[in-house]
Design a protein around this motif. Structure first.
Motif, PDB file in Angstrom:
ATOM      1  N   ARG A  18       0.720  -1.129   0.114  1.00 33.50           N
ATOM      2  CA  ARG A  18      -0.029  -0.101  -0.096  1.00 33.50           C
ATOM      3  C   ARG A  18       0.904   1.251   0.132  1.00 33.50           C
ATOM      4  O   ARG A  18       1.783   1.296   0.947  1.00 33.50           O
ATOM      5  CB  ARG A  18      -0.939   0.059   1.165  1.00 33.50           C
ATOM      6  CG  ARG A  18      -1.987   1.112   1.107  1.00 33.50           C
ATOM      7  CD  ARG A  18      -2.761   1.210   2.410  1.00 33.50           C
ATOM      8  NE  ARG A  18      -3.684   2.355   2.429  1.00 33.50           N
ATOM      9  CZ  ARG A  18      -4.984   2.161   1.700  1.00 33.50           C
ATOM     10  NH1 ARG A  18      -5.380   1.135   1.117  1.00 33.50           N
ATOM     11  NH2 ARG A  18      -5.781   3.289   1.739  1.00 33.50           N
ATOM     12  N   GLY A  19       0.418   2.118  -0.795  1.00 35.48           N
ATOM     13  CA  GLY A  19       1.455   3.408  -1.024  1.00 35.48           C
ATOM     14  C   GLY A  19       2.643   3.454  -1.827  1.00 35.48           C
ATOM     15  O   GLY A  19       3.352   4.224  -2.232  1.00 35.48           O
ATOM     16  N   SER A  20       2.847   2.224  -2.710  1.00 33.98           N
ATOM     17  CA  SER A  20       3.948   2.076  -3.609  1.00 33.98           C
ATOM     18  C   SER A  20       3.259   2.365  -5.015  1.00 33.98           C
ATOM     19  O   SER A  20       1.985   2.712  -5.278  1.00 33.98           O
ATOM     20  CB  SER A  20       4.354   0.625  -3.615  1.00 33.98           C
ATOM     21  OG  SER A  20       3.162  -0.183  -4.068  1.00 33.98           O
ATOM     22  N   LEU A  21       4.275   2.563  -5.795  1.00 28.67           N
ATOM     23  CA  LEU A  21       3.871   2.848  -7.275  1.00 28.67           C
ATOM     24  C   LEU A  21       3.027   1.917  -7.877  1.00 28.67           C
ATOM     25  O   LEU A  21       2.116   2.114  -8.395  1.00 28.67           O
ATOM     26  CB  LEU A  21       5.224   3.127  -7.993  1.00 28.67           C
ATOM     27  CG  LEU A  21       4.747   3.506  -9.744  1.00 28.67           C
ATOM     28  CD1 LEU A  21       4.159   4.635  -9.864  1.00 28.67           C
ATOM     29  CD2 LEU A  21       6.162   3.458 -10.298  1.00 28.67           C
ATOM     30  N   ALA A  22       3.384   0.353  -7.595  1.00 24.48           N
ATOM     31  CA  ALA A  22       2.761  -0.515  -8.072  1.00 24.48           C
ATOM     32  C   ALA A  22       1.472  -0.783  -7.452  1.00 24.48           C
ATOM     33  O   ALA A  22       0.229  -1.135  -8.407  1.00 24.48           O
ATOM     34  CB  ALA A  22       3.613  -2.027  -7.651  1.00 24.48           C
ATOM     35  N   TYR A  70       8.907   0.944  -5.684  1.00 23.33           N
ATOM     36  CA  TYR A  70       9.077   2.578  -5.744  1.00 23.33           C
ATOM     37  C   TYR A  70       8.015   3.113  -4.956  1.00 23.33           C
ATOM     38  O   TYR A  70       6.737   2.829  -5.213  1.00 23.33           O
ATOM     39  CB  TYR A  70       9.326   3.006  -6.960  1.00 23.33           C
ATOM     40  CG  TYR A  70       9.925   4.311  -7.008  1.00 23.33           C
ATOM     41  CD1 TYR A  70      11.414   4.463  -7.301  1.00 23.33           C
ATOM     42  CD2 TYR A  70       9.415   5.510  -6.848  1.00 23.33           C
ATOM     43  CE1 TYR A  70      12.124   5.379  -7.202  1.00 23.33           C
ATOM     44  CE2 TYR A  70      10.169   6.791  -6.752  1.00 23.33           C
ATOM     45  CZ  TYR A  70      11.520   6.523  -7.196  1.00 23.33           C
ATOM     46  OH  TYR A  70      12.384   7.859  -7.089  1.00 23.33           O
ATOM     47  N   VAL A  71       8.219   3.977  -4.002  1.00 15.77           N
ATOM     48  CA  VAL A  71       7.112   4.774  -3.479  1.00 15.77           C
ATOM     49  C   VAL A  71       6.243   5.552  -4.469  1.00 15.77           C
ATOM     50  O   VAL A  71       6.574   5.992  -5.461  1.00 15.77           O
ATOM     51  CB  VAL A  71       7.633   5.734  -2.431  1.00 15.77           C
ATOM     52  CG1 VAL A  71       8.475   4.978  -1.040  1.00 15.77           C
ATOM     53  CG2 VAL A  71       8.448   6.844  -3.128  1.00 15.77           C
ATOM     54  N   MET A  72       5.152   5.788  -4.028  1.00 13.51           N
ATOM     55  CA  MET A  72       4.016   6.361  -5.026  1.00 13.51           C
ATOM     56  C   MET A  72       4.381   7.903  -5.133  1.00 13.51           C
ATOM     57  O   MET A  72       4.087   8.330  -6.562  1.00 13.51           O
ATOM     58  CB  MET A  72       2.666   6.157  -4.389  1.00 13.51           C
ATOM     59  CG  MET A  72       1.373   6.754  -5.233  1.00 13.51           C
ATOM     60  SD  MET A  72      -0.159   6.348  -4.484  1.00 13.51           S
ATOM     61  CE  MET A  72      -0.053   7.469  -2.902  1.00 13.51           C
TER      62      MET A  72
END
Length: 356
Positions: free
Chosen positions: A69-73, A114-116
């Protein structure tokens, strides 16, 4: 391409580094369905067996279980789910889904953790990493920008790092290259009357339809008006007005020359309608290559039609009626070059009459 233990299942290593699994539909050797999850997914067996029956299922696993949760993916999963719902509601085309899914998968495969809230510099790095294919690089940035706009709207993020990232494709401003009269003659010389290629080019020139509509237009859209055969259809592109055009002799003759009839004018060698605009676009690319016209595409025929209409004296509003545009500024993208030439000729003709 490596054969796996499931009948009809293949594993493909794509140039992007991602792995794709496809299943051949049982009883149809020419049709394959791409699975939306790999063998390690808990729903893989269900997805596989559905695909063998010709059904493409989506996973029911929420985004939180597919990525952090909160990642780019995580954001790509959420956004892709949103696009799929839009397609189901008829707000976006299947082609848009396929194209954006490809970029989203590529994005999360390259940057899984990677972080969002990534910086603008990271988007530039992603763009420049695809510099060998500038068109794809710009489309990746466009996909990222659209995804973050949606993310901001839905409250998932607060900033769009793709805003202000410039295009690198030198040809992106002009879009598809318009066909010339010589190009049309060359194509027709290679693909004689009676062939699907000849019919397709004729359909594009005498209706100026988009490839998304060329896949399904057929005799069901024909109607008679004042002794003339016409075509009328609602374009698939969102917010496009209803289009009606007369079937002039070249188009009528080409459609009647087909030896095999189906639901649509344009059929595959198996007598079936093309399943997607991507498939028809790929076939058109082969037809162009056979004619030595490697630099041309279906959309370029539509642009040529717009320019030729202006060249013959049509107004912007007349062009709008043929191209199915609801705003004049859209038609101007197709016609401004020819319009400027026509106005220049008119202006200089007036100067020619002056005493020197």
């Amino acid at each position: 391409m490596i054969k796996l233990k499931y009948p009809g299942l293949t594993r493909e290593n794509l140039p992007t580094g991602e792995i794709r699994h496809r299943v051949r539909v049982q009883g149809d050797a020419n049709r394959k369905i791409t699975l939306l999850a790999g063998p390690d997914h808990k729903e893989f067996s269900e997805l596989y067996h559905a695909a063998r029956r010709g059904i493409q299922l989506k996973t029911t696993t929420p985004a939180e279980e597919r990525a952090t949760r909160g990642s780019l993916a995580w954001l790509t999963y959420l956004y892709l789910d949103h696009i799929e719902k839009q397609v189901e509601a008829g707000l976006k085309s299947q082609y848009t889904l396929v194209q954006q899914r490809s970029f989203l998968i590529r994005l999360r495969t390259a940057y899984p953790d990677y972080v969002m809230e990534m910086p603008k510099s990271q988007v530039i790095k992603i763009r420049d990493g695809m510099m060998k294919t500038p068109g794809a690089a710009d489309n990746m940035v466009k996909t990222i920008r659209t995804m973050y706009n949606w993310g901001i709207e839905t409250g998932h993020c607060t900033d769009n790092p793709a805003i202000g990232v410039a295009k690198i494709n030198k040809n992106s401003k002009g879009g598809a290259k318009p066909w010339t009269v010589d190009d049309l003659k060359t194509f027709r010389a290679t693909h004689q009357a009676g062939t699907t290629a000849h019919l397709y080019l004729t359909l594009l020139m005498f209706t100026a339809c988009r490839i998304s509509d060329a896949t399904w237009l057929g005799r069901q859209q024909e109607f008679d008006h004042e002794g003339q055969k016409w075509l009328g259809w609602q374009p698939k592109k969102k917010n496009s007005p209803y289009v009606e055009v007369p079937m002039l002799p070249p188009l009528l003759k080409a459609t009647r020359a087909a030896k095999i009839l189906g639901m649509s004018y344009i059929l595959t060698e198996h007598g079936q309608s093309f399943r997607s605009e991507k498939a028809l676009g790929n076939r058109m690319r082969k037809w162009c290559e056979q004619a030595g016209l490697h630099h041309l595409s279906s959309h370029g025929v539509r642009k040529a039609a717009g320019e030729l209409l202006v060249h013959e004296g049509c107004t912007t509003y007349e062009v709008m009626a043929i191209l199915g545009h609801s705003e004049s500024k859209t038609s101007e993208v197709y016609t401004k070059g020819a319009e400027r030439r026509r106005l220049a000729m008119s202006a200089l003709s007036k100067l020619e009459g002056m005493k020197w």
